[in-house]
Design a protein around this motif. Structure first.
Motif, PDB file in Angstrom:
ATOM      1  N   THR A 115     -23.350  61.792  13.143  1.00  0.00           N
ATOM      2  CA  THR A 115     -24.605  62.552  13.075  1.00  0.00           C
ATOM      3  C   THR A 115     -25.163  62.789  14.480  1.00  0.00           C
ATOM      4  OG1 THR A 115     -25.907  60.540  12.740  1.00  0.00           O
ATOM      5  CG2 THR A 115     -25.196  61.727  10.771  1.00  0.00           C
ATOM      6  N   ALA A 116     -24.970  61.819  15.369  1.00  0.00           N
ATOM      7  CA  ALA A 116     -25.409  62.018  16.756  1.00  0.00           C
ATOM      8  C   ALA A 116     -24.647  63.163  17.396  1.00  0.00           C
ATOM      9  CB  ALA A 116     -25.209  60.723  17.557  1.00  0.00           C
ATOM     10  N   ARG A 117     -23.342  63.221  17.152  1.00  0.00           N
ATOM     11  CA  ARG A 117     -22.529  64.299  17.718  1.00  0.00           C
ATOM     12  C   ARG A 117     -22.970  65.652  17.155  1.00  0.00           C
ATOM     13  NH1 ARG A 117     -17.866  62.355  16.549  1.00  0.00           N
ATOM     14  NH2 ARG A 117     -17.701  61.197  18.478  1.00  0.00           N
ATOM     15  N   ALA A 118     -23.272  65.691  15.857  1.00  0.00           N
ATOM     16  CA  ALA A 118     -23.722  66.950  15.245  1.00  0.00           C
ATOM     17  C   ALA A 118     -25.060  67.387  15.837  1.00  0.00           C
ATOM     18  CB  ALA A 118     -23.826  66.782  13.737  1.00  0.00           C
ATOM     19  N   LYS A 119     -25.986  66.447  16.019  1.00  0.00           N
ATOM     20  CA  LYS A 119     -27.278  66.792  16.621  1.00  0.00           C
ATOM     21  C   LYS A 119     -27.111  67.218  18.071  1.00  0.00           C
ATOM     22  CE  LYS A 119     -30.446  64.065  13.856  1.00  0.00           C
ATOM     23  NZ  LYS A 119     -31.424  62.968  13.852  1.00  0.00           N
ATOM     24  N   TRP A 120     -26.214  66.545  18.792  1.00  0.00           N
ATOM     25  CA  TRP A 120     -25.957  66.885  20.190  1.00  0.00           C
ATOM     26  C   TRP A 120     -25.464  68.330  20.301  1.00  0.00           C
ATOM     27  CZ3 TRP A 120     -26.802  64.630  24.851  1.00  0.00           C
ATOM     28  CH2 TRP A 120     -26.110  65.136  25.942  1.00  0.00           C
ATOM     29  N   HIS A 121     -24.515  68.694  19.436  1.00  0.00           N
ATOM     30  CA  HIS A 121     -23.975  70.049  19.486  1.00  0.00           C
ATOM     31  C   HIS A 121     -24.974  71.082  19.008  1.00  0.00           C
ATOM     32  CE1 HIS A 121     -20.020  69.191  20.945  1.00  0.00           C
ATOM     33  NE2 HIS A 121     -19.818  68.284  20.015  1.00  0.00           N
ATOM     34  N   LYS A 122     -25.911  70.660  18.175  1.00  0.00           N
ATOM     35  CA  LYS A 122     -26.968  71.583  17.764  1.00  0.00           C
ATOM     36  C   LYS A 122     -27.949  71.822  18.918  1.00  0.00           C
ATOM     37  CE  LYS A 122     -30.044  72.439  13.927  1.00  0.00           C
ATOM     38  NZ  LYS A 122     -30.579  71.926  12.666  1.00  0.00           N
ATOM     39  N   LEU A 123     -28.267  70.740  19.668  1.00  0.00           N
ATOM     40  CA  LEU A 123     -29.166  70.882  20.816  1.00  0.00           C
ATOM     41  C   LEU A 123     -28.482  71.520  22.020  1.00  0.00           C
ATOM     42  CD1 LEU A 123     -30.952  67.408  20.743  1.00  0.00           C
ATOM     43  CD2 LEU A 123     -31.980  69.617  20.251  1.00  0.00           C
ATOM     44  N   HIS A 124     -27.221  71.194  22.226  1.00  0.00           N
ATOM     45  CA  HIS A 124     -26.462  71.679  23.378  1.00  0.00           C
ATOM     46  C   HIS A 124     -25.149  72.282  22.879  1.00  0.00           C
ATOM     47  CE1 HIS A 124     -29.265  69.245  25.683  1.00  0.00           C
ATOM     48  NE2 HIS A 124     -28.953  68.223  24.934  1.00  0.00           N
ATOM     49  N   PRO A 125     -25.185  73.513  22.387  1.00  0.00           N
ATOM     50  CA  PRO A 125     -23.946  74.105  21.864  1.00  0.00           C
ATOM     51  C   PRO A 125     -22.901  74.272  22.967  1.00  0.00           C
ATOM     52  CG  PRO A 125     -25.750  75.696  21.814  1.00  0.00           C
ATOM     53  CD  PRO A 125     -26.302  74.409  22.313  1.00  0.00           C
ATOM     54  N   PRO A 126     -21.634  74.022  22.611  1.00  0.00           N
ATOM     55  CA  PRO A 126     -20.574  74.202  23.606  1.00  0.00           C
ATOM     56  C   PRO A 126     -20.454  75.668  24.009  1.00  0.00           C
ATOM     57  CG  PRO A 126     -19.671  73.457  21.493  1.00  0.00           C
ATOM     58  CD  PRO A 126     -21.146  73.560  21.343  1.00  0.00           C
ATOM     59  N   PRO A 127     -20.084  75.914  25.264  1.00  0.00           N
ATOM     60  CA  PRO A 127     -19.961  77.323  25.707  1.00  0.00           C
ATOM     61  C   PRO A 127     -18.798  78.011  25.008  1.00  0.00           C
ATOM     62  CG  PRO A 127     -19.179  75.818  27.408  1.00  0.00           C
ATOM     63  CD  PRO A 127     -19.745  74.978  26.301  1.00  0.00           C
ATOM     64  N   GLY A 128     -18.955  79.270  24.856  1.00  0.00           N
ATOM     65  CA  GLY A 128     -17.843  80.048  24.313  1.00  0.00           C
ATOM     66  C   GLY A 128     -18.184  80.678  23.096  1.00  0.00           C
TER      67      GLY A 128
END
Length: 95
Positions: free
Chosen positions: A82-95
């Motif tokens: 869930t932390a990884r999902a929230k991280w990617h929601k706050l900081h989406p990977p480029p591309g």
């Protein structure tokens, strides 16, 4: 979403190193473009070393930011996923 104080500190440091690195890189390009004399060229190497140092410090701060963010999420009853999902929601990977 409330975030612990440690996470805020590391996020602030990441942004600070990113801004300082961008300013340093811009200064290097301006010095190379505007005045390519030998006197100015002697400043480019130290600025390039400073840029590398800022980049490395920014990487370390980003790692600590992620680590504290993940620990904060686990402390609140979540999981690493869930932390990884929230991280990617706050900081989406480029591309």
């Amino acid at each position: 979403m409330t975030v612990s104080e440690e996470v805020r500190v590391w996020r602030f440091r990441v942004r600070g190193f990113a801004v300082a690195g961008a300013v340093c890189l811009a200064l290097i390009f301006l010095l190379k473009i505007l005045d390519p004399t030998e006197f100015v060229k002697s400043f480019i190497l130290p600025l390039a070393l400073l840029l590398v140092f800022l980049w490395l410090c920014g990487l370390y701060c980003t790692y600590r930011y992620w680590k504290d963010f993940r620990e904060d999420e686990v402390r609140r009853g979540g999981s690493a996923e869930t932390a990884r999902a929230k991280w990617h929601k706050l900081h989406p990977p480029p591309g």
